[in-house]
Design an enzyme around this catalytic site. Structure first.
Site, short mmCIF file in Angstrom:
data_model
loop_
_atom_site.label_atom_id
_atom_site.label_comp_id
_atom_site.label_asym_id
_atom_site.label_seq_id
_atom_site.Cartn_x
_atom_site.Cartn_y
_atom_site.Cartn_z
N ASP A 118 -86.18 -52.57 -86.14
CA ASP A 118 -85.23 -52.95 -87.20
C ASP A 118 -85.77 -53.98 -88.18
OD1 ASP A 118 -83.10 -51.26 -86.56
OD2 ASP A 118 -82.53 -52.56 -84.90
N ASP A 177 -81.82 -43.62 -87.30
CA ASP A 177 -81.72 -44.83 -88.12
C ASP A 177 -83.10 -45.33 -88.56
OD1 ASP A 177 -79.97 -44.40 -85.93
OD2 ASP A 177 -79.04 -46.35 -86.17
#
Ligand code: GLY
Length: 396
Positions: A118, A177
């Site tokens: 992330d 994602d």
């Protein structure tokens, strides 16, 4: 003859002025939305800023009726500074630039963090937007350092960047994602001239096309790999309704990710992939009439089924970009769809009243139903992609 020409001129003028009026109305709606966003974020800023020196200082959502703050290491930490940058771009008010810088620079330690994929989200939305909107090229090295850290998670034999670390449940998991983290890698290659990051990004995007999508272009959430052979161990969900369902935000990440990959590479395969995902979303029978999806396209549909405004905001932002790259018919289709989402998000149903919602702009998103967290709640990434979509809408 003269009479006919006169009638034609009058008709064209009327059409012209009615189009102009519609455009003016749309501009007025946009301006009032931007004013309301400015007021809401401005009102809550001093309250949020009281926590700036705490470990948890980034507003993420609401939990038990109060503001939920998270640390720099939370996957959402880049979205608050990112939204401040977006508001700066929308208002051109220097005050927002100052605030965005303060929050961005609180994330500097993330540039060396190898523990999670992330970092792409975190650093590109904060420092990346500082470069884009604040022209702050002193942030360039931070993008490159983060790309180095992210690249340590690349598994060449499987051709993917590992999302989370291995544990009892996962061997080498990749979530859809993760497509969003590739933007930082493309950015790092542009800054440094080192094509390693670009090549990792395109390899990951290609492997994801091969393994993450079903024949209707919906996507699985998690593909768990054997990192040494590239074999797929399992196809699962983490935040969706079922392993073989279409988790709404996952579809939006895919759409946004491949649109961005086409922008950065001009590879037609990515454009075709983005268009196929867009069509899956737009033609989906379970999309409600206001075009804010249920949290999962396969979730049982009822009035109570939570909607996900964050998925809608990401989709709108992606479609505002994608519509520029395609033929006229699809372009109009994507633009109309994005505009419909924006109208719904600006309505009372989704747009919070001034001084409510703990300072967030949008209501009614879903973090994770399987984990029982942030259900029908505001989310900082819903605000981020909504304000980004407004910038893209404004630039049309
Ligand atoms: N990247 C995690 C999520 O979309 O919830």
């Amino acid at each position: 003859m003269i009479k006919r020409s006169f009638i034609t001129i009058i008709t064209i003028s009327l059409l012209f002025f009615s189009c102009k009026k519609e455009e003016t109305n749309q501009n007025n709606v946009q301006l009032s939305v931007i004013q309301k966003i400015n007021n809401q974020y401005d009102y809550f800023y001093p309250e949020i800023n009281k926590s700036i020196n705490q470990k948890r200082f980034i507003p993420r959502s609401i939990h038990h009726d109060s503001l939920k703050l998270v640390s720099a290491f939370d996957w959402t930490s880049g979205f608050y500074p990112g939204t401040l940058w977006n508001i700066y771009k929308l208002t051109n008010d220097k005050k927002w630039q100052e605030r965005a810088k303060i929050y961005t620079e609180k994330l500097s330690k993330i540039q060396y963090w190898e523990g999670n994929h992330d970092v792409g989200f975190i650093i590109e939305c904060s420092y990346g937007n500082g470069i884009k909107y604040g022209d702050l090229h002193l942030y360039d090295s931070i993008i490159v350092n983060t790309a180095k850290a992210l690249s340590t998670r690349f598994k060449p034999k499987a051709g993917i960047i590992q999302s989370w670390n291995a544990n009892k449940k996962w061997n080498c998991p990749v979530i859809i994602d993760n497509m969003m983290n590739l933007e930082l890698l493309f950015h790092a290659t542009k800054i440094s001239g080192d094509s390693t990051y670009y090549n990792i990004a395109t390899t990951h995007a290609n492997t994801t096309i091969k393994n993450h999508f079903r024949s209707d272009y919906s996507s699985f959430h998690v593909i768990d790999y054997d990192s040494e052979t590239g074999d797929i161990i399992q196809k699962k969900t983490h935040q969706g309704f079922k392993d073989n369902s279409s988790w709404a935000r996952g579809q939006s990440w895919g759409l946004y990710g491949y649109t961005m990959c086409f922008r950065e590479t001009k590879n037609q395969t990515y454009l075709q992939q983005a268009m196929a995902i867009a069509n899956y979303i737009i033609n989906n029978k379970n999309i409600p009439t206001d075009k804010i999806p249920l949290w999962d396209y396969n979730a049982p549909k009822s009035k109570e089924t939570p909607r996900d405004a964050s998925a809608a905001a990401i989709t709108a932002s992606a479609l505002f970009e994608l519509h520029k790259y395609v033929d006229e018919e699809n372009s109009t289709k994507y633009l109309n769809y994005a505009n419909d989402i924006m109208s719904s998000l600006a309505s009372k149903e989704y747009f919070a009243d001034y001084k409510t919602n703990e300072g967030f702009i949008l209501k009614h998103s879903v973090g994770s139903i399987p984990h029982g967290t942030e259900i029908d709640a505001p989310l900082n990434y819903a605000d981020y992609y909504y304000t980004e979509a407004l910038i893209r809408e404004q630039s049309l």
